[in-house]
Design an enzyme around this catalytic site. Structure first.
Site, mmCIF file in Angstrom:
data_model
loop_
_atom_site.group_PDB
_atom_site.id
_atom_site.type_symbol
_atom_site.label_atom_id
_atom_site.label_comp_id
_atom_site.label_asym_id
_atom_site.label_seq_id
_atom_site.Cartn_x
_atom_site.Cartn_y
_atom_site.Cartn_z
ATOM 1 N N CYS B 85 0.823 -1.225 0.000
ATOM 2 C CA CYS B 85 0.000 0.000 0.000
ATOM 3 C C CYS B 85 0.851 1.267 0.000
ATOM 4 C CB CYS B 85 -0.944 -0.014 1.189
ATOM 5 S SG CYS B 85 -1.976 -1.495 1.220
ATOM 6 N N CYS B 208 -13.014 -0.160 7.585
ATOM 7 C CA CYS B 208 -12.056 -0.562 6.555
ATOM 8 C C CYS B 208 -12.071 0.435 5.399
ATOM 9 C CB CYS B 208 -12.415 -1.942 6.011
ATOM 10 S SG CYS B 208 -12.513 -3.213 7.286
ATOM 11 N N SER B 209 -10.873 0.659 4.826
ATOM 12 C CA SER B 209 -10.794 1.534 3.657
ATOM 13 C C SER B 209 -11.452 0.847 2.463
ATOM 14 C CB SER B 209 -9.335 1.875 3.363
ATOM 15 O OG SER B 209 -8.565 0.695 3.271
ATOM 16 N N LYS B 331 -10.434 5.907 3.453
ATOM 17 C CA LYS B 331 -11.750 5.440 3.887
ATOM 18 C C LYS B 331 -12.878 5.903 2.974
ATOM 19 C CE LYS B 331 -14.879 3.646 6.353
ATOM 20 N NZ LYS B 331 -15.609 3.523 5.087
ATOM 21 N N HIS B 335 -9.004 3.867 -2.027
ATOM 22 C CA HIS B 335 -7.697 3.247 -1.819
ATOM 23 C C HIS B 335 -7.348 2.336 -3.003
ATOM 24 C CE1 HIS B 335 -4.194 1.694 0.020
ATOM 25 N NE2 HIS B 335 -4.705 0.819 0.846
#
Lengths: 76, 387
Positions: B85, B208-209, B331, B335
């Site tokens: 990431c 969670c994103s 979020k 992402h």
């Protein structure tokens, strides 16, 4: 006395990858044994199981990659 | 090492675009960045491309030449950089070093990811490859479960911050309402976060994103060159640090302080010659809500164990003393893994230029980006200043 470890932290998984989605919900935890912390799966979780940091779990087996599998101790 | 500045930025909207190809996303975002810089394609001397997982999710490797061809960059060197990431900011840092060293005057950095066309189980398996596939994923640990374990340990060491975690998600969603590039523009409540579908306790789906498609690009130039060509406010990269840590969660020194963040931030602050208190706003890596709280502590904005209180007091909201993730963050903005680090830089440069429109911050002179890969096993922190 069976081989035991202590839960350092844990999570109850509800959304797994393809290989594990049939097992949900299941528990993974960091388990401390002789001051060594390893990632483990803890078998035998049910909705009645109260999981806590510091609780003891019993060693069950190693998986095919030699990762430890523990289980919850029922009379805790 | 010479001074380097950002002279061009471009990104797609983040979202679910099953009909859009990697090529299409690159063409839009890369083209926008080059146009924004006001330079010719012949001025670009190298391309640094970030991508995490196209080989698994799209069957496509060799992203460097792919992007170079799409953007008509000829025979310049093109390289792909991968660090889970943190891939985007890793590519950015490599490009920064290449210009700072004097090797190139102008380079292009891009990131792209296409994820939403795959089933959730496939995406989960892909993301799990950012952890250790034998010791972690092979045991059944998902990526959310690793950060869930971090959250439970944080509760044990510093107190239960479940509600404050939810507030991070609420604030990021609130911010995304004003960002036209954000994937989700939907107000949510603390109760919705708490009662969302369980993913890995204590995390629900709202902790969670997002899973996203998207691309983001940045043009970097030696500051001397930037002054000669740029028509916009020049944004200088005044600090950049990178640090690593062990791959697996079990081998970390601490679960509630990310050493990679602390060390990368220390380098970046030293290079910039500033203290954390000099930063006006930041984009931090909120892959999960607990991570946002840990990050704002590790970056030195708040004391360890006090980050959640700062969130509850509104200090990190868009109208707070230190706005965090005014873009909406991972979020709510989204992402798209390989693009994320560059999408964060896109926001910081936008704010420093005063081009934020409805979400423009009043005080934007120094902005920071923080991007982690895997279980905080890779971290890049960059600091930007408007000139």
């Amino acid at each position: 006395m069976s081989r035991r470890g202590t839960i350092y932290t844990y999570s109850i998984i509800h959304s797994g990858t393809d290989s594990f989605k049939d097992k949900t919900p299941y528990v993974v935890a960091l388990v401390e044994e002789d001051r060594r912390i390893r990632l483990a799966r803890v078998e035998g979780y049910t909705e009645e199981t109260q999981v806590n940091i510091g609780m003891e779990v019993e060693y069950l087996a190693a998986d095919e990659r030699d990762n430890p599998i523990f289980r919850f101790i029922e009379d805790q | 090492m010479r001074s380097v500045s950002v002279i061009g930025i471009g990104e797609t909207r983040m979202g679910r675009f099953p009909e859009r190809s990697l090529r299409d996303l690159i063409l839009e975002a890369g083209g926008k960045a080059i146009d924004d810089a006001g330079i010719g394609r012949e001025d670009i001397k190298a391309l640094f491309m970030s991508n995490f997982n196209a080989q698994f999710l799209c069957g496509q490797g060799h992203i460097g030449p792919l992007a170079s061809e799409v953007l008509s960059l000829g025979t310049i060197p093109a390289i792909r950089v991968e660090g889970a990431c943190a891939s985007g900011s890793l590519a950015f840092r490599q490009a920064l070093i290449a210009v700072a060293s004097g090797l190139y005057d102008v380079v292009l950095v891009g990131g792209v990811e296409k994820m939403t066309h795959q089933a959730t189980e496939t995406v989960t398996a892909g993301i799990a490859s950012a952890s250790d596939v034998e010791l972690e994923a092979g045991l059944g640990a998902t990526f959310p479960s690793i950060f869930a374990m971090i959250a439970n340990r944080y509760f044990h060491e510093h107190g239960n911050v479940r509600d404050e975690m939810a507030m991070c998600a609420v604030q990021n969603h609130e911010n995304a309402l004003l960002n036209p590039d954000a994937q989700l523009q939907k107000r949510i409540t603390v109760d919705q976060v708490r009662n969302g579908a369980p993913i890995a306790s204590p995390l629900t789906i709202f902790d969670c994103s997002l899973v996203s498609d998207g691309a983001a690009f940045v043009v970097l130039a030696a500051t001397d060159v930037a002054k000669a060509v740029s028509q916009k406010r020049i944004v200088e990269v005044v600090g950049c640090g990178q640090a690593g840590d062990t791959l697996t969660i079990a081998s970390k020194r601490s679960l509630t302080t990310f050493d990679a963040t602390v060390n990368a931030a220390r380098q970046a602050y030293a290079m910039a010659g500033i203290k954390p208190s000099a930063v006006n706003f930041a984009e931090v890596h909120d892959c999960f809500t607990i991570t946002q709280i840990i990050n704002i502590e590790d970056l030195g904005f708040f004391e360890k164990g006090r980050g959640a209180l700062a969130v509850a007091q509104g200090k990190t909201a868009a109208d707070g003393v230190l706005p965090i993730n005014v873009s909406g963050g991972l979020k709510a903005k989204g992402h798209p893994i390989g693009a994320t680090g560059l999408s964060q830089i896109y926001e910081v440069v936008t704010q420093l230029r005063g081009e934020g429109g409805a979400r423009q911050l009043g005080n934007a002179e120094i902005g920071l980006t923080h991007n982690i890969g895997g279980t905080a096993a890779t971290c890049v922190v960059s600091i930007f200043r408007g000139r």
